[in-house]
Design a protein around this motif. Structure first.
Motif, mmCIF file in Angstrom:
data_model
loop_
_atom_site.group_PDB
_atom_site.id
_atom_site.type_symbol
_atom_site.label_atom_id
_atom_site.label_comp_id
_atom_site.label_asym_id
_atom_site.label_seq_id
_atom_site.Cartn_x
_atom_site.Cartn_y
_atom_site.Cartn_z
ATOM 1 N N ALA A 89 0.841 -1.201 0.000
ATOM 2 C CA ALA A 89 0.000 0.000 0.000
ATOM 3 C C ALA A 89 0.873 1.247 0.000
ATOM 4 C CB ALA A 89 -0.923 -0.013 1.208
ATOM 5 N N LEU A 90 1.931 1.224 0.805
ATOM 6 C CA LEU A 90 2.840 2.370 0.873
ATOM 7 C C LEU A 90 3.517 2.614 -0.466
ATOM 8 C CD1 LEU A 90 4.626 2.024 4.321
ATOM 9 C CD2 LEU A 90 3.185 3.888 3.539
ATOM 10 N N GLU A 91 3.945 1.526 -1.133
ATOM 11 C CA GLU A 91 4.599 1.674 -2.436
ATOM 12 C C GLU A 91 3.661 2.308 -3.438
ATOM 13 O OE1 GLU A 91 6.344 -1.922 -3.876
ATOM 14 O OE2 GLU A 91 7.890 -1.935 -2.332
ATOM 15 N N GLU A 92 2.385 1.905 -3.389
ATOM 16 C CA GLU A 92 1.411 2.489 -4.302
ATOM 17 C C GLU A 92 1.257 3.978 -3.997
ATOM 18 O OE1 GLU A 92 0.170 1.313 -7.001
ATOM 19 O OE2 GLU A 92 -1.057 3.102 -7.336
ATOM 20 N N GLU A 93 1.254 4.304 -2.703
ATOM 21 C CA GLU A 93 1.117 5.717 -2.317
ATOM 22 C C GLU A 93 2.314 6.535 -2.767
ATOM 23 O OE1 GLU A 93 -1.478 4.837 1.674
ATOM 24 O OE2 GLU A 93 0.285 6.109 1.859
ATOM 25 N N THR A 94 3.528 5.999 -2.557
ATOM 26 C CA THR A 94 4.710 6.768 -2.947
ATOM 27 C C THR A 94 4.792 6.865 -4.470
ATOM 28 O OG1 THR A 94 6.032 4.769 -2.737
ATOM 29 C CG2 THR A 94 6.133 6.303 -0.917
ATOM 30 N N ARG A 95 4.315 5.820 -5.167
ATOM 31 C CA ARG A 95 4.315 5.872 -6.624
ATOM 32 C C ARG A 95 3.438 7.022 -7.107
ATOM 33 N NH1 ARG A 95 1.193 1.575 -10.562
ATOM 34 N NH2 ARG A 95 1.529 2.727 -12.477
ATOM 35 N N THR A 96 2.235 7.092 -6.524
ATOM 36 C CA THR A 96 1.329 8.173 -6.898
ATOM 37 C C THR A 96 1.942 9.531 -6.595
ATOM 38 O OG1 THR A 96 -0.470 6.680 -6.340
ATOM 39 C CG2 THR A 96 -1.048 8.971 -6.669
ATOM 40 N N LEU A 97 2.593 9.621 -5.419
ATOM 41 C CA LEU A 97 3.246 10.879 -5.051
ATOM 42 C C LEU A 97 4.345 11.242 -6.041
ATOM 43 C CD1 LEU A 97 3.687 10.892 -1.188
ATOM 44 C CD2 LEU A 97 2.412 12.486 -2.599
ATOM 45 N N ALA A 98 5.162 10.240 -6.429
ATOM 46 C CA ALA A 98 6.259 10.487 -7.360
ATOM 47 C C ALA A 98 5.707 11.009 -8.686
ATOM 48 C CB ALA A 98 7.063 9.210 -7.585
#
Lengths: 123, 233
Positions: A89-98
């Motif tokens: 979930a965190l990776e998906e969030e950071t991906r969206t942020l990036a």
């Protein structure tokens, strides 16, 4: 008697560590509470390993201690799976942020280039 | 503009400073009036600067997300800037931009058009487990989409507004997700897919990855990705 002492002490050290981490805000409450809850079960059990013998007997497990070991492994596995899930979930969030950052920066650069062109044309 | 449509060419690039300028210039030369967006997937070389100097718009990711991550960013850009058509082209120069109008022509009747190797034109060939993997993917995906798809891992694609809208929200970041899983997802949701034969060229820079062991791993991963894509909601 030695085993109970070692396990009991380990439990207490872990308890102190988690309380300290919580106190310094290094550990989110939701995880801290999980570990605290677990320790409140583990510490009494380590001091009185016979506590679970009755339950173990009814389940057909040789002794309370092996039941604790088994449940401990299952619990750790569950925690690991949960953490993998959280990391996903965190990776998906950071991906969206990036992506968001890259979009905003592209927008910003385009804006700046446009303005620089206007200035050079006017000036 | 191609056929009166606003068109964005999306080029995902990772450390392609050696070839990206030529690719951007060729696309701009062959397709005048088309916007080019280079998505720099966290390159450590001068990919961004070189691409911008060649006349591309550049969106630079702060760290490497993989092709899928770069592509979703490209589609988000296309979505937010209201493009009618988005075309994906590889940064290594394998895709010939002269085919783009051919792909775009079909978008009146189809949602997603793939530029496919092994479909007649050119002489691109693979052997061994890699070939089996591609054969299996073609079979399954042809069945799903109701049309013959011979090159499911091709990154040369054109999508219309409906595709842009979907890919801007949903685009898998994991390995092969950018090609195989997107096709499964697209076909199962009833979007119309078609392919156009294209000739692929040799890459301008960098090296292709070919070894028997890698080909076997590729087969395994392709199977895993396909199975997962099929059981996913």
């Amino acid at each position: 008697m030695k085993l109970t002492l070692v396990t009991g002490l380990t439990g207490l050290v872990l308890l102190a560590t988690i309380v300290e981490l919580l106190r310094r805000r290094q550990l989110r409450e939701k995880y801290g509470m999980l570990w605290l809850g677990l320790l409140f079960v583990i510490i009494p059990l380590s001091l009185f390993p016979r506590l679970l013998d009755g339950v173990a007997d009814r389940l057909g497990v040789a002794s309370g201690v092996s039941l604790v070991l088994f449940l401990g492994i299952v619990f750790l596995l569950l925690v690991c799976i949960h953490l993998s899930w959280e990391v996903s979930a965190l990776e998906e969030e950071t991906r969206t942020l990036a992506e968001e950052v890259a979009l905003i920066r592209a927008e910003f650069e385009a804006d700046r280039a446009e303005r620089a062109e206007l200035v050079s044309r006017d000036g | 503009m191609v056929n009166g449509k606003r068109l964005l060419v999306i080029i995902p690039a990772l450390n392609e400073a050696g070839s990206i300028a030529d690719v951007v210039r060729e696309v701009r030369g062959e397709l005048p009036g088309v916007d080019v967006l280079v998505v720099d997937d966290g390159s450590t070389d001068r990919t961004s600067a070189v691409a911008a100097a060649a006349g591309a718009r550049v969106a630079r990711l702060p760290y490497n997300l993989g092709v899928g991550g770069a592509m979703r960013l490209g589609y988000r850009y296309a979505y937010e800037h209201d493009y009618d058509v988005a075309v994906q082209i590889d940064a290594d120069g394998q895709h010939d931009p002269r085919y783009v109008p051919k792909l775009v022509d079909l978008l009146d009747d189809y949602d997603l058009v793939i530029g496919a190797r092994f479909a007649g034109e050119g002489e691109y060939a693979v052997r061994g487990p890699r070939r089996w993997a591609m054969g299996m993917l073609s079979m399954v995906l042809s069945g799903l989409s109701g049309t013959t798809l011979t090159d499911t891992t091709s990154g040369f694609r054109a999508g219309n507004r409906r595709m842009i809208e979907m890919f801007a929200q949903w685009y898998p970041a994991e390995y092969l997700g950018d090609t195989v899983e997107t096709l499964v997802h697209t076909a199962r949701r009833g979007y119309r897919i078609q392919q156009v034969p294209v000739a692929m060229r040799r890459r301008m820079a960098g090296t292709p990855s070919h070894s028997p062991a890698k080909a076997m791993v590729y087969l395994g991963r392709a199977l895993a990705v396909l199975t997962l894509a099929l059981i996913r909601r």
